[in-house]
Design a protein around this motif. Structure first.
Motif, short mmCIF file in Angstrom:
data_model
loop_
_atom_site.label_atom_id
_atom_site.label_comp_id
_atom_site.label_asym_id
_atom_site.label_seq_id
_atom_site.Cartn_x
_atom_site.Cartn_y
_atom_site.Cartn_z
N HIS A 179 -5.81 8.42 -0.97
CA HIS A 179 -6.73 7.89 0.05
C HIS A 179 -6.26 8.24 1.45
CE1 HIS A 179 -9.23 5.43 -2.59
NE2 HIS A 179 -8.15 5.04 -3.22
N CYS A 189 -0.81 4.46 -2.42
CA CYS A 189 -2.27 4.56 -2.31
C CYS A 189 -2.67 5.78 -1.47
CB CYS A 189 -2.84 3.29 -1.67
SG CYS A 189 -2.28 1.77 -2.45
N TYR A 218 -16.46 -4.76 0.95
CA TYR A 218 -16.56 -5.48 -0.32
C TYR A 218 -16.05 -6.89 -0.16
CZ TYR A 218 -16.92 -0.73 -2.18
OH TYR A 218 -17.30 0.55 -2.41
N LEU A 267 -10.31 5.22 3.47
CA LEU A 267 -10.28 3.76 3.52
C LEU A 267 -10.18 3.21 4.94
CD1 LEU A 267 -7.97 2.87 0.47
CD2 LEU A 267 -10.46 2.98 0.55
N GLU A 302 2.99 1.49 -3.42
CA GLU A 302 2.21 1.93 -4.58
C GLU A 302 1.63 3.33 -4.41
OE1 GLU A 302 2.40 0.40 -7.20
OE2 GLU A 302 2.87 -1.69 -6.70
N TYR A 346 0.85 -1.20 0.00
CA TYR A 346 0.00 0.00 0.00
C TYR A 346 0.88 1.25 0.00
CZ TYR A 346 -3.82 3.04 1.74
OH TYR A 346 -4.75 4.03 1.91
N PRO A 380 -10.01 -0.60 -11.96
CA PRO A 380 -11.18 -0.09 -11.23
C PRO A 380 -12.42 0.06 -12.11
CG PRO A 380 -9.23 1.14 -10.61
CD PRO A 380 -8.82 0.24 -11.74
N PRO A 398 -6.16 4.59 -10.88
CA PRO A 398 -5.34 3.76 -11.77
C PRO A 398 -5.46 2.28 -11.42
CG PRO A 398 -3.93 4.94 -10.22
CD PRO A 398 -5.34 5.43 -9.99
N HIS A 408 -11.34 -4.65 -8.78
CA HIS A 408 -11.16 -3.20 -8.66
C HIS A 408 -9.68 -2.82 -8.72
CE1 HIS A 408 -11.18 0.74 -6.42
NE2 HIS A 408 -12.17 0.96 -7.26
N GLY A 459 -9.72 9.83 -3.73
CA GLY A 459 -10.66 8.72 -3.56
C GLY A 459 -11.23 8.78 -2.16
N PRO A 460 -12.15 7.87 -1.83
CA PRO A 460 -12.75 7.89 -0.49
C PRO A 460 -11.79 7.48 0.61
CG PRO A 460 -13.66 6.10 -1.85
CD PRO A 460 -12.71 6.84 -2.71
N LEU A 495 -6.44 -4.64 3.23
CA LEU A 495 -7.64 -3.80 3.09
C LEU A 495 -8.80 -4.37 3.90
CD1 LEU A 495 -7.54 -2.98 -0.74
CD2 LEU A 495 -7.02 -1.41 1.14
C1 HEC Z 1 -5.05 8.73 -8.45
C2 HEC Z 1 -5.74 8.53 -7.21
C3 HEC Z 1 -5.85 7.14 -6.62
C4 HEC Z 1 -4.85 6.26 -6.27
C5 HEC Z 1 -3.34 6.46 -6.42
C6 HEC Z 1 -5.48 5.13 -5.67
N1 HEC Z 1 -6.83 5.29 -5.66
FE1 HEC Z 1 -8.20 4.03 -4.85
N2 HEC Z 1 -9.73 5.23 -5.48
C7 HEC Z 1 -9.56 6.42 -6.14
C8 HEC Z 1 -10.88 6.94 -6.50
C9 HEC Z 1 -11.14 8.23 -7.25
C10 HEC Z 1 -11.83 6.02 -6.01
C11 HEC Z 1 -13.38 6.09 -6.14
C12 HEC Z 1 -13.82 5.43 -7.42
C13 HEC Z 1 -13.66 3.93 -7.37
O1 HEC Z 1 -14.28 3.28 -6.51
O2 HEC Z 1 -12.88 3.40 -8.17
C14 HEC Z 1 -11.06 4.96 -5.36
C15 HEC Z 1 -11.64 3.87 -4.72
C16 HEC Z 1 -10.94 2.91 -4.01
C17 HEC Z 1 -11.53 1.84 -3.22
C18 HEC Z 1 -13.02 1.64 -2.99
C19 HEC Z 1 -13.39 2.46 -1.75
C20 HEC Z 1 -14.84 2.49 -1.41
O3 HEC Z 1 -15.14 2.66 -0.21
O4 HEC Z 1 -15.68 2.33 -2.31
C21 HEC Z 1 -10.52 1.10 -2.71
C22 HEC Z 1 -10.63 -0.12 -1.81
C23 HEC Z 1 -9.28 1.68 -3.18
N3 HEC Z 1 -9.57 2.77 -3.96
C24 HEC Z 1 -8.03 1.19 -2.89
C25 HEC Z 1 -6.84 1.72 -3.41
C26 HEC Z 1 -5.55 1.12 -3.19
C27 HEC Z 1 -5.28 -0.12 -2.36
C28 HEC Z 1 -4.65 1.89 -3.86
C29 HEC Z 1 -3.15 1.63 -4.03
C30 HEC Z 1 -2.77 0.37 -4.61
C31 HEC Z 1 -5.38 2.99 -4.46
N4 HEC Z 1 -6.71 2.85 -4.18
C32 HEC Z 1 -4.81 4.03 -5.19
C33 HEC Z 1 -8.37 7.04 -6.42
C34 HEC Z 1 -7.11 6.50 -6.24
#
Ligand code: HEC
Length: 244
Positions: free
Chosen positions: A68, A64, A115, A108, A62, A59, A127, A137, A123, A105-106, A223
């Motif tokens: 988040h 995240c 989920y 976490l 990468e 995490y 995603p 991404p 996802h 993003g939301p 997660l």
């Molecule tokens: C460029 C910004 C960005 C990065 C970097 C990113 N995310 Fe996200 N993430 C988002 C956005 C925007 C959403 C909401 C849309 C969706 O659900 O895809 C999201 C949604 C999520 C959700 C769903 C959350 C929910 O409550 O619905 C999870 C779990 C998540 N991300 C995990 C990760 C993880 C783990 C990483 C790293 C490996 C990561 N994300 C990297 C932007 C990002």
């Protein structure tokens, strides 16, 4: 008038400035000496298992946390969206903590259990497979990269050095049994770290591919462990409960 005499006397200005900074410093620093008493313990919070710990490393690797946060703030809208606001005790074993401040993003902090593993895997790979309008991404390589668990023992020892109660002696193990229960105490035993890591991955089947131990296994395990350790039904007084 008095202000002018301070501003025209460099020596006095320096001394008074230092006094003001010292007061500000004390207000910020002194509570840290009492952090043990300040952070109320919360039942159910335990250190990460070896597999979750590796997921946490991924995490961070990468990035995240660029998008988040992991802290539900004590406001009504946040509580309605995410659940009970985050407790200090829930980050007790996070070194470094990953609260973050950027929410592209939301949050976490309470995503664990929201989920299924399969949803999280899809996802993560891309995603848009599950959220068509997502701008997050994809991380498809997590599915193919084998999990490198070679240094899990060193990682756990390093965390132990900063106060995370992983056990390495029979006495420490016994203390953990009392504190976290037998099943969890076994998970927190450094002597069996690698075996435990592989066992949890096999039993949890996080990436849907039991034959391979991948980075996806670790990330999904992490997660799914976020924010559901404390049973808030026991705490009753939180904003979440009051607002409902
Ligand atoms: C460029 C910004 C960005 C990065 C970097 C990113 N995310 Fe996200 N993430 C988002 C956005 C925007 C959403 C909401 C849309 C969706 O659900 O895809 C999201 C949604 C999520 C959700 C769903 C959350 C929910 O409550 O619905 C999870 C779990 C998540 N991300 C995990 C990760 C993880 C783990 C990483 C790293 C490996 C990561 N994300 C990297 C932007 C990002």
């Amino acid at each position: 008038m008095r202000h002018e005499s301070i501003e025209t006397n460099a020596g006095l200005l320096v001394i008074l400035t230092l006094v003001v900074i010292a007061i500000g410093g004390l207000v910020e620093i002194v509570p840290l000496f009492y952090i043990k008493g300040t952070v109320e313990p919360a039942q159910g919070v335990h250190p990460y298992t070896p597999l979750e710990l590796r997921g946490r490393d991924i995490y961070q690797r990468e990035g995240c946390f660029y998008c988040h946060s992991q802290m539900v703030r004590p406001f009504r809208d946040e509580a309605l969206r995410y659940g009970h606001y985050s407790l200090a005790a829930e980050s007790e074993y996070d070194h470094p903590f990953l609260w973050g401040s950027k929410r592209t993003g939301p949050d976490l902090a309470r995503v664990g259990g929201k989920y299924s593993n399969a949803w999280l895997v899809q996802h993560m790979i891309d995603p848009r497979r599950v959220v068509p309008e997502s701008i997050m991404p994809g991380y498809p390589w997590l599915m193919t990269r084998p999990l490198n668990d070679a240094r899990i023992v060193e990682r756990m020892r390093a965390l132990k050095d900063v106060g995370v109660p992983y056990s390495e002696t029979p006495a420490e193990y016994e203390a953990n049994v009392k504190r976290f229960g037998e099943q969890m105490a076994q998970m927190l035993d450094i002597r069996h770290a690698k075996v435990n890591l592989e066992r949890q991955a096999a039993q949890g089947d996080y990436d849907g591919d039991p034959a391979h131990l991948t980075e996806m296994d670790a990330l999904v395990a992490y997660l799914q462990a976020l924010g559901n350790q404390v049973d808030f039904k026991k705490y009753g007084q939180g904003y979440f409960v009051r607002f409902r």
